[in-house]
Design an enzyme around this catalytic site. Structure first.
Site, PDB file in Angstrom:
ATOM      1  N   HIS A   1       0.844  -1.195   0.000  1.00  0.00           N
ATOM      2  CA  HIS A   1       0.000   0.000   0.000  1.00  0.00           C
ATOM      3  C   HIS A   1       0.882   1.248   0.000  1.00  0.00           C
ATOM      4  O   HIS A   1       1.938   1.279   0.655  1.00  0.00           O
ATOM      5  CB  HIS A   1      -0.892   0.040   1.239  1.00  0.00           C
ATOM      6  CG  HIS A   1      -1.690  -1.211   1.442  1.00  0.00           C
ATOM      7  ND1 HIS A   1      -2.603  -1.676   0.518  1.00  0.00           N
ATOM      8  CD2 HIS A   1      -1.715  -2.091   2.466  1.00  0.00           C
ATOM      9  CE1 HIS A   1      -3.153  -2.790   0.979  1.00  0.00           C
ATOM     10  NE2 HIS A   1      -2.621  -3.061   2.155  1.00  0.00           N
TER      11      HIS A   1
ATOM     12  N   GLU B   1      -1.602  -0.224   8.417  1.00  0.00           N
ATOM     13  CA  GLU B   1      -2.603  -1.100   9.025  1.00  0.00           C
ATOM     14  C   GLU B   1      -1.961  -2.000  10.068  1.00  0.00           C
ATOM     15  O   GLU B   1      -0.737  -2.068  10.191  1.00  0.00           O
ATOM     16  CB  GLU B   1      -3.290  -1.948   7.951  1.00  0.00           C
ATOM     17  CG  GLU B   1      -2.361  -2.862   7.186  1.00  0.00           C
ATOM     18  CD  GLU B   1      -3.011  -3.475   5.945  1.00  0.00           C
ATOM     19  OE1 GLU B   1      -4.086  -3.023   5.533  1.00  0.00           O
ATOM     20  OE2 GLU B   1      -2.422  -4.411   5.384  1.00  0.00           O
TER      21      GLU B   1
ATOM     22  N   HIS C   1       3.377  -7.501   1.837  1.00  0.00           N
ATOM     23  CA  HIS C   1       2.734  -8.425   2.776  1.00  0.00           C
ATOM     24  C   HIS C   1       1.671  -9.269   2.091  1.00  0.00           C
ATOM     25  O   HIS C   1       1.204  -8.946   1.002  1.00  0.00           O
ATOM     26  CB  HIS C   1       2.085  -7.648   3.927  1.00  0.00           C
ATOM     27  CG  HIS C   1       0.994  -6.722   3.480  1.00  0.00           C
ATOM     28  ND1 HIS C   1       1.232  -5.430   3.090  1.00  0.00           N
ATOM     29  CD2 HIS C   1      -0.353  -6.900   3.345  1.00  0.00           C
ATOM     30  CE1 HIS C   1       0.094  -4.850   2.747  1.00  0.00           C
ATOM     31  NE2 HIS C   1      -0.888  -5.724   2.882  1.00  0.00           N
TER      32      HIS C   1
ATOM     33  N   ARG D   1      -1.299  -4.761  -6.202  1.00  0.00           N
ATOM     34  CA  ARG D   1      -1.126  -6.215  -6.206  1.00  0.00           C
ATOM     35  C   ARG D   1       0.149  -6.553  -6.974  1.00  0.00           C
ATOM     36  O   ARG D   1       0.301  -6.200  -8.136  1.00  0.00           O
ATOM     37  CB  ARG D   1      -2.356  -6.859  -6.851  1.00  0.00           C
ATOM     38  CG  ARG D   1      -2.537  -8.329  -6.537  1.00  0.00           C
ATOM     39  CD  ARG D   1      -3.828  -8.863  -7.147  1.00  0.00           C
ATOM     40  NE  ARG D   1      -5.018  -8.309  -6.531  1.00  0.00           N
ATOM     41  CZ  ARG D   1      -5.994  -7.693  -7.187  1.00  0.00           C
ATOM     42  NH1 ARG D   1      -5.934  -7.555  -8.489  1.00  0.00           N
ATOM     43  NH2 ARG D   1      -7.039  -7.236  -6.542  1.00  0.00           N
TER      44      ARG D   1
END
Length: 326
Positions: free
Chosen positions: A105, A122, A180, A200
């Site tokens: 991200h 996150e 991740h 992605r």
């Protein structure tokens, strides 16, 4: 006194190519006719999926409408001054019946330029894990952009990624830029910035039910990735009964875990922020203003800034994630 009260929202269910059944079988949340449920969005200010109040006098109101109406009464002055009418956190449950794609991200700076959006830092809290479950976070060796590109292009991307065993109660903090993926067999509570931007990188050559591979974002990811190798990727904390234990502190959120087998009270008057509870085990009742709000595993509740003190009553005990912005 403010018209605000402890708020529960209608769950938003999302089926995914990798989703499973644990949202229903473990968290006891009914996702209806969907073939699976990979994610539930419990509290969301993302424009395409804004949460709606589930009960009480404000039932049917959207989180965006509440922010416009109540402003710092809802989220706190410092939070409102910074984020305005965008609720700053997104809370999810994630059920990985298969490995998710390897992804990254962007941070705030890159996301602002490319998408006029916030970045996406996150954290994951493992609620339940099948035996042998793993996840990927970061690199397992010193890395450069060229070394990464070579591994990706030669089909050896998995060889340079850091794999971690994952069991219930493990915590992983994932700052924007960290490569991740959530591995098969994991049920996770995720707390993140309000953003739905994912690059992605690798998707194990999977195809959907129409035979199509999912889109990759190979070039976009290059500038987003943090290529630094870190000595440790799992968040270390010492579990304690009947205490508030800090898990993660960052500019975007602070998250604590409360593992209690007795009733307690919480005083939030020193915080200039809303507070979110994510119940990951057991159940309890929030007592406020002579009203009772039951919360059970798989549910979340938002305590507006205007609520300073609450009682948390329980008979069988509870485990909750408590999040706010400092």
């Amino acid at each position: 006194m403010s018209a605000l009260y402890p708020l529960k929202f209608k769950t938003i269910y999302k089926d995914k190519i990798w989703g499973g059944q644990k949202i229903k079988t473990y968290l006891h949340k009914d996702f209806g006719s969907l073939p699976n449920c990979g994610e539930t969005w419990e509290i969301s200010g993302v424009k395409s999926d804004v949460s709606v109040v589930a009960s009480g006098a404000l039932e049917g109101e959207s989180l965006a409408d509440l922010l416009e109406q109540y402003k710092d009464e809802l989220v706190g002055k410092k939070v409102y001054d910074h984020f305005g009418n965008i609720f700053p956190l997104l809370v999810k449950f994630i059920d990985a019946n298969d490995d998710l794609s390897v992804q990254v991200h962007p941070d705030d700076k890159l996301a602002k330029v490319r998408h006029n959006s916030f970045g996406k830092t996150e954290m994951w809290y493992i609620i339940e894990a099948d035996p042998g479950s793993t996840l990927i976070t970061g690199f397992n060796q010193e890395m450069t952009e060229q070394k990464y590109v070579d591994a990706l292009n030669s089909g050896h991307i998995m060889d340079i990624l850091n794999k971690e065993d994952a069991v219930a109660d493990d915590v992983f903090f994932l700052p924007a830029g960290r490569v991740h993926t959530i591995g098969k067999g994991l049920l996770i509570a995720e707390i993140q910035q309000t953003s739905d931007i994912t690059y992605r990188i690798y998707d194990f050559d999977r195809v959907d039910d129409k035979g199509n591979k999912r889109e990759l974002h190979t070039e976009e990811a290059l500038a987003a990735i943090d290529y630094k190798h870190y000595p440790e990727y799992k968040t270390r904390y010492e579990p304690k009964k009947n205490e508030t234990v800090k898990l993660v502190t960052c500019p975007y959120f602070t998250t604590n875990v409360l593992d209690f087998d007795e009733s307690t009270s919480k005083d939030y008057s020193a915080l200039d922020s809303f507070v979110i509870h994510v119940c990951v085990e057991g159940g309890y009742t929030v007592k406020y203003n002579n009203q009772a709000y039951a919360v059970k595993m798989g549910e979340c509740i938002l305590l507006p800034k205007s609520i300073d003190k609450v009682e948390l009553e329980t008979t069988g005990g509870f485990k909750i994630l408590e999040s706010y912005i400092e």
